[in-house]
Scaffold this motif. Structure first.
Motif, PDB file in Angstrom:
ATOM      1  N   GLU A 357      36.469 -37.724  13.650  1.00 55.99           N
ATOM      2  CA  GLU A 357      34.948 -36.895  13.482  1.00 55.99           C
ATOM      3  C   GLU A 357      33.657 -36.432  14.433  1.00 55.99           C
ATOM      4  OE1 GLU A 357      31.427 -36.402   9.962  1.00 55.99           O
ATOM      5  OE2 GLU A 357      32.197 -38.149  10.659  1.00 55.99           O
ATOM      6  N   PRO A 358      34.017 -34.957  14.737  1.00 53.03           N
ATOM      7  CA  PRO A 358      33.629 -34.797  15.965  1.00 53.03           C
ATOM      8  C   PRO A 358      32.195 -34.608  16.132  1.00 53.03           C
ATOM      9  CG  PRO A 358      34.883 -32.544  14.380  1.00 53.03           C
ATOM     10  CD  PRO A 358      35.362 -34.109  13.845  1.00 53.03           C
ATOM     11  N   LEU A 359      31.618 -35.310  17.088  1.00 55.58           N
ATOM     12  CA  LEU A 359      30.187 -34.882  17.392  1.00 55.58           C
ATOM     13  C   LEU A 359      29.709 -33.252  16.770  1.00 55.58           C
ATOM     14  CD1 LEU A 359      29.665 -36.117  20.744  1.00 55.58           C
ATOM     15  CD2 LEU A 359      28.957 -37.544  18.386  1.00 55.58           C
ATOM     16  N   PRO A 360      28.928 -33.274  15.968  1.00 53.65           N
ATOM     17  CA  PRO A 360      28.266 -31.970  15.033  1.00 53.65           C
ATOM     18  C   PRO A 360      28.275 -31.037  16.369  1.00 53.65           C
ATOM     19  CG  PRO A 360      27.365 -33.744  14.275  1.00 53.65           C
ATOM     20  CD  PRO A 360      27.669 -34.612  15.108  1.00 53.65           C
ATOM     21  N   GLN A 361      27.248 -31.011  17.433  1.00 50.93           N
ATOM     22  CA  GLN A 361      27.202 -30.207  18.659  1.00 50.93           C
ATOM     23  C   GLN A 361      28.250 -30.071  19.565  1.00 50.93           C
ATOM     24  OE1 GLN A 361      26.048 -34.277  18.483  1.00 50.93           O
ATOM     25  NE2 GLN A 361      25.822 -34.581  20.223  1.00 50.93           N
ATOM     26  N   THR A 362      29.566 -30.410  19.262  1.00 44.08           N
ATOM     27  CA  THR A 362      30.911 -29.728  19.642  1.00 44.08           C
ATOM     28  C   THR A 362      31.613 -28.963  18.252  1.00 44.08           C
ATOM     29  OG1 THR A 362      32.331 -31.476  18.995  1.00 44.08           O
ATOM     30  CG2 THR A 362      31.232 -31.945  21.507  1.00 44.08           C
ATOM     31  N   THR A 363      31.085 -28.981  17.375  1.00 40.90           N
ATOM     32  CA  THR A 363      31.495 -28.142  16.756  1.00 40.90           C
ATOM     33  C   THR A 363      30.612 -26.473  16.209  1.00 40.90           C
ATOM     34  OG1 THR A 363      30.923 -28.909  14.828  1.00 40.90           O
ATOM     35  CG2 THR A 363      32.859 -29.837  15.394  1.00 40.90           C
ATOM     36  N   TYR A 364      30.907 -25.743  15.464  1.00 35.66           N
ATOM     37  CA  TYR A 364      30.414 -24.663  15.128  1.00 35.66           C
ATOM     38  C   TYR A 364      30.743 -24.287  13.399  1.00 35.66           C
ATOM     39  CZ  TYR A 364      28.606 -19.969  14.168  1.00 35.66           C
ATOM     40  OH  TYR A 364      28.026 -18.917  14.132  1.00 35.66           O
TER      41      TYR A 364
ATOM     42  N   CYS B 956      30.478 -30.947  27.784  1.00 35.23           N
ATOM     43  CA  CYS B 956      29.769 -29.692  28.230  1.00 35.23           C
ATOM     44  C   CYS B 956      30.957 -29.132  28.198  1.00 35.23           C
ATOM     45  CB  CYS B 956      29.715 -29.097  29.523  1.00 35.23           C
ATOM     46  SG  CYS B 956      30.484 -30.683  30.496  1.00 35.23           S
ATOM     47  N   VAL B 957      32.130 -29.459  28.165  1.00 36.38           N
ATOM     48  CA  VAL B 957      33.655 -28.942  28.405  1.00 36.38           C
ATOM     49  C   VAL B 957      33.427 -28.925  26.702  1.00 36.38           C
ATOM     50  CG1 VAL B 957      35.952 -29.858  28.001  1.00 36.38           C
ATOM     51  CG2 VAL B 957      34.299 -30.677  29.641  1.00 36.38           C
ATOM     52  N   LYS B 958      33.104 -29.669  25.839  1.00 38.30           N
ATOM     53  CA  LYS B 958      33.389 -29.302  24.600  1.00 38.30           C
ATOM     54  C   LYS B 958      32.443 -27.787  23.847  1.00 38.30           C
ATOM     55  CE  LYS B 958      35.647 -33.362  22.677  1.00 38.30           C
ATOM     56  NZ  LYS B 958      34.607 -33.966  23.212  1.00 38.30           N
ATOM     57  N   SER B 959      31.303 -27.372  24.527  1.00 38.21           N
ATOM     58  CA  SER B 959      30.690 -26.363  24.323  1.00 38.21           C
ATOM     59  C   SER B 959      31.180 -25.142  24.391  1.00 38.21           C
ATOM     60  CB  SER B 959      29.120 -27.017  24.425  1.00 38.21           C
ATOM     61  OG  SER B 959      28.650 -27.255  26.263  1.00 38.21           O
ATOM     62  N   CYS B 960      31.819 -24.848  26.065  1.00 33.77           N
ATOM     63  CA  CYS B 960      32.315 -24.067  27.052  1.00 33.77           C
ATOM     64  C   CYS B 960      33.423 -23.090  25.954  1.00 33.77           C
ATOM     65  CB  CYS B 960      32.685 -24.307  28.429  1.00 33.77           C
ATOM     66  SG  CYS B 960      33.272 -22.689  28.966  1.00 33.77           S
ATOM     67  N   SER B 961      33.030 -21.407  25.951  1.00 37.33           N
ATOM     68  CA  SER B 961      34.379 -20.592  24.842  1.00 37.33           C
ATOM     69  C   SER B 961      34.985 -20.380  25.776  1.00 37.33           C
ATOM     70  CB  SER B 961      33.281 -20.296  24.176  1.00 37.33           C
ATOM     71  OG  SER B 961      32.181 -20.319  23.422  1.00 37.33           O
ATOM     72  N   TYR B 962      34.577 -20.729  27.103  1.00 33.14           N
ATOM     73  CA  TYR B 962      35.959 -19.773  28.309  1.00 33.14           C
ATOM     74  C   TYR B 962      36.448 -20.849  29.360  1.00 33.14           C
ATOM     75  CZ  TYR B 962      31.694 -16.276  27.229  1.00 33.14           C
ATOM     76  OH  TYR B 962      30.840 -15.665  26.742  1.00 33.14           O
ATOM     77  N   ASP B 963      36.686 -22.398  28.500  1.00 29.64           N
ATOM     78  CA  ASP B 963      37.505 -23.146  29.233  1.00 29.64           C
ATOM     79  C   ASP B 963      36.791 -23.250  30.134  1.00 29.64           C
ATOM     80  OD1 ASP B 963      39.258 -24.369  27.885  1.00 29.64           O
ATOM     81  OD2 ASP B 963      40.828 -23.314  27.598  1.00 29.64           O
ATOM     82  N   ALA B 964      36.096 -22.899  30.889  1.00 32.98           N
ATOM     83  CA  ALA B 964      36.029 -22.653  32.285  1.00 32.98           C
ATOM     84  C   ALA B 964      35.196 -24.832  32.715  1.00 32.98           C
ATOM     85  CB  ALA B 964      34.709 -21.713  32.869  1.00 32.98           C
ATOM     86  N   GLY B 972      36.080 -38.362  37.162  1.00 32.01           N
ATOM     87  CA  GLY B 972      35.849 -38.861  35.942  1.00 32.01           C
ATOM     88  C   GLY B 972      34.397 -38.170  35.602  1.00 32.01           C
ATOM     89  N   VAL B 973      33.615 -36.703  36.866  1.00 28.65           N
ATOM     90  CA  VAL B 973      33.054 -36.423  36.690  1.00 28.65           C
ATOM     91  C   VAL B 973      32.905 -34.837  36.060  1.00 28.65           C
ATOM     92  CG1 VAL B 973      30.600 -37.584  37.216  1.00 28.65           C
ATOM     93  CG2 VAL B 973      32.009 -35.591  38.598  1.00 28.65           C
ATOM     94  N   ALA B 974      32.332 -34.462  35.136  1.00 26.54           N
ATOM     95  CA  ALA B 974      32.733 -32.783  34.992  1.00 26.54           C
ATOM     96  C   ALA B 974      32.315 -31.487  35.973  1.00 26.54           C
ATOM     97  CB  ALA B 974      31.431 -31.988  34.322  1.00 26.54           C
TER      98      ALA B 974
END
Lengths: 372, 1015, 90
Positions: A357-364, B956-964, B972-974
């Motif tokens: 289950e993914p972390l909610p902050q990584t999903t929308y 940060c990787v998961k929250s980026c919409s632009y694959d940046a 091991g760091v971003a």
């Protein structure tokens, strides 16, 4: 899953466990074992990493005391491939915290065998120490009464987070050591995954069936505790419904950040609160004071706690280590429980429950911002 | 410039002897079309002169309230382009100007430009509006389509560029008050017209259109009845910047209308006259206006009176359906014969005849005339001067491909080449730019200027010294906010070393003063409090960089739009607010550090995927613009759907076009054709993609800077009407084959059924091309076999633009068109002896039965089968129907949201071959704007990572919409891929430790500002 | 667009200003911070300006490059410091 009986009638519980773990190490299920052991004075139980059989001598995993949430230690052992299979003896809150850390890339399950154990709660380390010093501690008799849900010793109960905790058995365990709902002085139950069960077969343990009275007891205790918890949460929520109420609850914060150190999920190398971002100039304090007539010092304590709720409230497993670490006994379990639950509910997210289950902050989700 | 072999040689030749060709382009007309051509050319290394007859640029779009089918605010989507044009170093805008002479040859023209006097100096005017307040003379407001009045000295609209006033000399009484009031001596009543000669290599004509004069259709009462308005007036009535601030009220009595009628084809589709064309946009804009009107006034009833609903563009059919289902718009398929005003109520009585011939009358509060579009005033003269031919309607005649005219070196784009919608105009304008770029590729970069490098002062060791400059904006700020008091207050703030005020901070002399103060006061942070940073920050940032400061040591405070203009009756509070906002920005400015933009190198090769008409055209265009191309085609043969076409409606020969294209593609040394090949993996980023291609099991990796997707589409093979069971039932394309093979001789009855694979539940879109194809085939049958009866069973005939004339011709030649409703589809009985088609004729009122010798099904276009795969490979979006989805339906029709990736042809949506070719050129042009740059400038305010603090949690990787964002496997760091980062800051919020920060918006900086907000 | 805190569900922070506010309820002037996206809401506020829409001067707008870049700290900081509301527009 296969169940085996671990007889304890002829030997004490820890001796039975030593020979069981020895068996696991000898037949290659694990190469090393992370397990709680007593210190010499027996006044404390700490986490140890055992690599050789003789190191198992002082183990006491079922002792109801935990200095730290072991997920943090497992994280240290698995940030890179350790090269060997490590058995880790964990309580539910530790296994669940570990799963959250895996999702946050801070640990890996690849080389682990999670050995779960039933937990009815742990005492405050100081209380436990006092029991031992006063000669009031007897593990077997405590386990016997705790197995039915009676956890208090002479009116002193386990930590408040534990009294609200319904997680008695350990999730994600490949091997489980069960004693809740049993008569642990006579036998414990070992539950193991099929693959491992084959090897356990070789240890000469007797296979047994499911014990419905154990399940019933566990369910009963869980229900009682869940009811108690929701009561406590409601009480806390109403106490903190006003600003002054919440301020009152957190007034004792001295800004030591022990809570964040004790938290298994708070994984940042450097907390943003100790970074220059929260360094103020003297004139700032005076301006704030002028603005509001009077301000509390140190400042930013409230902001700190709310930010911590924001950063890891979704992943909080309710282990209560933050509260135990607080020198001023702030009700952090309740704060995180009530605030965390609200946001966990929005995403129907149960921390530590499911690795996939993914972390909610990584999903929308489109509805996540809907007012509720 | 280009790294490829051929061009390097050419470049050397150019250096040795002076180039005969000129790397400058004249663009005539500055609507969305001219702006797009100008931006593309300027970005691709050409100097552009943009000529506009009117006092401001941007054409018709600023007048529109919303745009279909997304209902985006028109001005909102347009204004970034206007700002780009206005601020572009290599675009010189000349308003109130026209072309009066053109001599020379392709590549080297001399153009004479006459500039009419504006009576206001554009360089001096700062648009403060004082002149307007004293001007005693009111005139009709043309921008609001005559619905209200403005002064004789006026600015066409708030966001107009140039941001300067103009005098309507015809109506000016020359009282001189404006001149007296102007604080900047910008007004000169004696200004004279000027003629200038420009040396240019090519010319693009995009003078746009005028709307039909609705008064010519007397039966509708326009100009007589107040409540009859044109559709453009209605746009102004709906617009928040319109005469009623967007409150929808009817002109006669300012009451909210309850019932509005739209009358379509006013000035369009008039057979036998000079308006025998479809204006192409009215059905959709009427739908949009009805929708928007209903949103303004809930409960409003709207009816659209039309012949056909021509919802033929991408997303239009679904929009039309929404209009019916969600908004309850009534589409009444009959024409209105007259409109009469009712005296008491000023309501309007519409008389119209129903399909069965019965007459109806209905009362409405308001009538909107959907006026058509026609060549703009003066285009006959323009065509004469530019030496291009016009068609029978006065639109510019194209030769061969779209955009090319009868005069080599002179190209055409937009509605001057025939009525069309905005996205087609934009694509065509990029295409016209591409033809120019093909012609002038060897003189690219010879007439353009680049910004000089100014050494930057190192301020890292200096304590903050902030300079605050507060603008009065004439009276715009100063009349509400106590500017001297604000400036005085600013001086008291921590680390503020200097604070002063300006009447106009943006005026050239003020900028010079700011630069001087930076030097004399040793300022190292600058805060300007004036208007919006969205238009003006770059101006001040540029000034401070000229004074040796890093341009990001700058904060902009908006005390005009956000204070004086919105709190004009609360001077004290507006002043307090200005102080607060300045205090906040000063606090932030103290924490700022320099930001240096980073760059990415560009590989100058392009990958084109798909070898049909679009892919081949894009490849040729790219190669002729001087860039090497890999053309990848899945099948073993080039040509795609073009192979199936045998003739076109306008007399072109698809076979010749195909052969010509194939020859060019295979002969051009810069095009590497890979047939039987597929893309299997895509890596890298804009400027440097690494793509793996599988050619019959052999893998190769190619490196390229950008990609054009031209992967085509398929023809629907229907499962109804006995297709596949009976040999007499064929698809429209199969019919075309039969006709071309001469198999139609002796045939008696041909029936065509439209919308077989389109406008259905399975495929809710209109396939756009089938009506044209049906008319084309019907005409061809009539041509070879006039005795044959041709029946076209249709829902709406959607031939658009000037193709309307072929529809008229088909009816004149006896082709019978019978409308059917989706509820009463034709019935086909296929027996051993023949195919019987039964259809209810609404006009005759009974069911016809036709024995068809051939039944042709117009089966429509379906998205390519590989689109899902392509979408994943290239991270390109698909729309609900499965076609590739462009970055913006209106203004970025051939771009994807990500840089370096473009689309064209049928992969985008159904379209005709000529349209695919134009779009392919557009995509190639867009690609060249990237490929022709020395290097790619990354977004300045990207995310950064403190590697010491980062613990690699990956949020940060998961929250980026632009694959940046990525996690570096070694450390091991971003990390941040600068070329991909769009500077949104989402990753920064996700980072709990503060290891991720956004340049210019660091947490510490933002909190400094937030802290200052409260004291 | 969402208002971070509504009156009836405000975060319990401002223990000291509550009383003051109750005393002067009539002339209460809320102090509001608006965090607005550069591309939409900030532009919207600009449009309000160009169209001369009049609204109450209690809000201070702060430009961010995306409403997704609003750290909860930016909401909590002003609330704790005495703001009566924070509006996030994006």
């Amino acid at each position: 899953m296969k169940n085996f009986t671990l007889e304890t009638g002829t030997q004490n519980i820890n001796e039975a466990l030593i020979s069981f773990f020895q068996g696991l190490m000898e037949n290659g299920v694990i190469d090393a074992l992370l397990v709680p052991q007593e210190v010499k004075s027996k006044t404390a139980v700490i986490m140890t990493l055992v690599k050789k059989i003789e190191g198992l001598k002082g183990i006491n995993p079922l002792a109801p005391v935990a200095m730290t949430n072991a997920a943090k230690i497992v994280s240290k052992l698995t940030t890179a491939d350790p090269g060997e299979k490590i058995g880790v003896v964990l309580r539910s809150c530790e296994a669940r915290a570990l799963v959250e850390l895996v999702k946050l890339h801070q640990a890996s399950l690849d080389n682990l065998v999670i050995i779960g154990m039933d937990c009815l709660g742990t005492f405050d380390p100081l209380a436990y120490r006092q029991f031992v010093v006063d000669g009031k501690w007897q593990l077997e008799s405590w386990l016997n009464s705790a197995a039915g849900g009676e956890t208090a010793v002479e009116g002193q109960d386990v930590r408040s987070s534990c009294t609200m905790c319904g997680h008695i058995t350990t999730e994600h365990a490949q091997i489980s050591i069960g004693w809740a709902g049993l008569n642990p002085v006579e036998h414990l139950v070992i539950e193991a995954e099929e693959q491992i069960a084959d090897k356990i077969n070789g240890l000469g343990l007797k296979e047994c069936g499911d014990d419905s009275s154990r399940t019933d007891t566990i369910n009963r205790i869980r229900e009682e505790r869940e009811a108690y918890k929701s009561n406590k949460f409601d009480e806390f929520a109403s106490r903190t419904a006003t600003m002054s109420g919440m301020a009152d609850e957190l007034a004792g914060c001295l800004g030591c950040y022990n809570c964040r150190r004790a938290c298994p999920i708070c994984f940042c190398q450097e907390c943003v609160f100790v970074s220059p971002v929260f360094k103020h100039e003297p004139v700032d304090y005076l301006k704030w004071a002028e603005q509001k007539s009077v301000i509390e010092m140190p400042t930013d304590t409230f902001l700190f706690h709310i930010t911590r709720v924001n950063h890891m409230g979704l992943s909080c497993v309710g282990c209560g280590q933050c509260e135990s670490a607080c020198p001023n006994n702030l009700p952090l379990t309740l704060l995180f429980g009530t605030a965390g639950k609200k946001v966990q509910d929005i995403f129907s997210y149960v921390p530590g429950c499911n690795l996939d289950e993914p972390l909610p902050q990584t999903t929308y989700q489109e509805n996540e911002l809907e007012p509720r | 410039m280009s790294s490829n072999k051929k061009n390097a040689n050419k470049g050397a030749v150019v250096r040795e002897m002076p180039a005969k060709k000129k790397g400058a382009v004249l663009v005539i007309g500055s609507g969305i079309s001219g702006m797009q051509s100008s931006l593309d050319l300027a970005e691709a290394g050409f100097k552009v002169y943009l000529i506009e007859r009117k006092p401001s640029i941007a054409g018709t779009m600023p007048m529109l309230d919303k745009t279909f089918p997304t209902n985006d605010c028109s001005m909102c989507i347009l204004s970034p382009k206007v700002v780009d044009v206005g601020g572009h170093m290599n675009i010189e805008v000349m308003t109130m100007s026209e072309l009066i002479g053109l001599e020379g040859e392709p590549g080297n023209f001399q153009a004479s430009i006459k500039t009419h006097p504006r009576y206001v100096d554009v360089d001096l005017c700062v648009s403060c509006g004082r002149c307007e307040t004293v001007c005693p003379q009111t005139v009709t407001n043309k921008f609001n389509q005559g619905l209200d009045e403005c002064k004789a000295i006026y600015k066409p609209y708030a966001q107009a560029f140039p941001n300067a006033y103009v005098i309507d000399k015809e109506n000016c009484i020359e009282c001189g008050q404006c001149e007296e009031k102007c604080g900047r001596n910008a007004i000169d009543h004696n200004m004279q017209e000027e003629v200038k000669s420009l040396a240019v290599g090519a010319v693009i004509l995009s003078p746009g259109f005028d709307i039909f004069d609705a008064g010519l259709r007397g039966e509708f009462g326009f100009g007589v009845y107040d409540n009859v308005v044109t559709s453009l007036q209605f746009e102004r009535l709906l617009s928040a910047s319109g005469p009623n601030q967007g409150h929808l009220i009817r002109p006669s009595d300012e009451k909210e209308p309850k019932k509005i009628a739209f009358i379509q084809c006013v000035g369009s589709r008039e057979p036998g006259k000079e308006r025998n064309y479809c204006s192409g946009v009215c059905c959709m804009y009427a739908t949009k206006e009805a929708m928007v009107a209903q949103e303004h006034a809930p409960g409003l009833q709207t009816s659209i009176f039309c012949m056909d609903v021509r919802a033929y563009g991408k997303g239009f059919e679904q929009y039309y359906k929404r209009g019916q289902d969600e908004y309850g718009i009534q589409y009444v398929k009959c024409m209105v014969s007259s409109v009469k005003e009712l005296q008491q109520s000023n309501n309007l009585l519409l008389r119209y005849s129903m399909p069965d011939g019965s007459l109806q009358e209905e009362e409405f509060d308001m009538v909107v005339l959907s006026v058509g579009i026609q060549p703009s005033e003066g285009t006959v003269e323009l065509a004469r001067v530019a030496g291009v031919g016009l068609d029978e309607f006065g639109f510019c005649k194209t030769e061969g491909e779209m955009c090319t005219t009868s005069h080599e070196g002179v190209f055409v784009a937009g509605t001057f080449a025939g009525p069309k919608d905005i996205p087609e105009t934009v694509a065509e304008s990029s295409a016209a730019a591409a033809y120019v770029s093909r012609l002038l590729s060897d003189v690219r970069g010879t007439c353009t200027e680049t910004k000089p490098d100014i050494p930057e002062r190192d301020v890292s060791e200096e304590p903050p010294r902030v300079g605050v400059f507060v603008c009065n904006c004439g009276i715009n700020i100063g009349s509400v906010i106590n500017v001297p008091e604000v400036a005085k207050y600013a001086k008291t703030l921590k680390d503020v070393a200097h604070a002063s005020e300006f009447l106009f901070a943006c005026a050239q002399d003020s900028l010079e003063k700011i630069k001087k103060r930076i030097k004399s006061q040793k300022l190292n942070r600058v805060v300007v409090a004036s208007c919006t940073p969205r238009t003006h920050a770059p101006l001040f940032q540029n000034a401070i960089s000229e004074a040796g400061l890093n341009p990001y040591l700058y904060e902009h405070v908006n005390i005009r739009e956000h204070s004086s203009w919105v709190h004009k009756d609360e001077c004290d509070k507006a002043t307090e607010k200005a102080k607060d906002l300045i205090r906040m920005s000063v606090a932030k400015s103290r924490t700022l550090s320099p930001i240096y933009t980073t760059f990415t190198d560009i590989n100058r090769k392009a990958l084109v995927v798909g070898g049909g008409a679009a892919g081949m055209s894009a490849s040729i265009s790219l190669a002729e613009q001087g860039f090497d191309v890999y053309l990848v085609e899945k099948t073993t043969e080039l040509g795609g759907n073009l192979k199936e076409l045998h003739y076109s409606i306008d007399g072109q020969e698809p076979g010749t076009i195909l052969e010509d294209m194939k020859n060019k593609v295979t002969d051009h040394a810069g095009i590497n054709v890979l047939t039987g090949s597929e893309v299997v993996e895509v890596g890298g980023y804009p400027g440097s993609y690494r793509t793996k291609i599988n050619t019959a099991g052999k893998m190769q990796e190619i490196v390229h800077g950008c990609t054009v997707l031209a992967t085509g589409a398929g023809e629907v093979k229907p499962s109804e009407y006995h297709y596949g069971e009976n040999p007499k039932v064929v698809t429209q394309t199969e019919l075309e084959g039969k006709i071309s093979r001469g198999e139609m001789t002796g045939i008696k009855n041909v029936v065509m059924i439209q919308c077989v694979g389109s406008r259905s539940e399975e495929r809710p879109y209109c396939s756009r091309i089938c009506c044209t194809q049906a008319v084309k085939n019907a005409l061809k049958i009539k041509e070879t076999n006039p005795a044959a009866n041709v029946y076209v069973l249709y829902r709406d005939i959607r031939v658009y633009g000037t193709k309307e004339k072929y529809y008229t011709e088909a009816r004149q030649k006896g082709v019978i068109f019978i409308r059917y409703e989706p509820e009463a589809k034709p019935e086909v009985i296929a027996g051993e002896n023949g195919v019987e088609v039964k259809i209810k004729d609404h006009i005759l009122g009974y069911t016809l039965s036709i024995d068809a010798d051939v039944l042709a099904l117009s089966t429509g276009v379906m998205p390519g089968a590989d689109n899902e795969k392509l979408s994943q490979l290239f991270k390109a979006s698909l729309n609900d129907e499965g076609f590739l989805l462009e970055a913006h339906m209106k203004l970025r029709p051939v771009d994807f949201a990500a840089d370096g990736l473009y689309l064209c042809g049928l992969a985008h949506s159904p379209k005709l071959v000529s349209e695919s070719i134009a779009q392919a050129n557009a995509a190639a042009m867009r690609a060249v704007t990237l490929l022709s740059k020395d290097r790619l400038q990354n977004v300045a305010m990207t995310a950064t990572v403190d590697e010491e603090t980062c613990i690699g949690c990956g949020l940060c990787v998961k929250s980026c919409s632009y694959d940046a964002r990525y996690i570096d496997e070694d450390t091991g760091v971003a990390g941040v891929t600068g070329v991909l980062c769009q500077g949104c800051g989402a990753c920064v919020v996700a980072c709990p430790s503060g290891a991720s920060q956004q340049k210019g918006f660091e947490k510490g900086q933002m909190l400094a500002l937030m802290k200052a907000a409260m004291f | 667009m969402s208002v971070a805190l509504k009156d009836n569900e405000r975060l319990p922070v401002e223990e000291f200003t509550d009383e003051v506010r109750q005393q002067s309820q009539q002339d209460f002037e809320p102090r509001i911070i608006g965090l607005v996206c550069n591309w939409c809401s900030y532009a919207g506020a600009d449009l309000a300006g160009t169209s001369r829409a009049q609204y109450s001067p209690n809000i201070r707008l702060v430009r961010v490059m995306c409403s997704g870049a609003v750290d909860p700290l930016y909401i909590l900081r002003p609330i704790i410091d005495g703001a009566d509301g924070v509006l996030v527009g994006g």
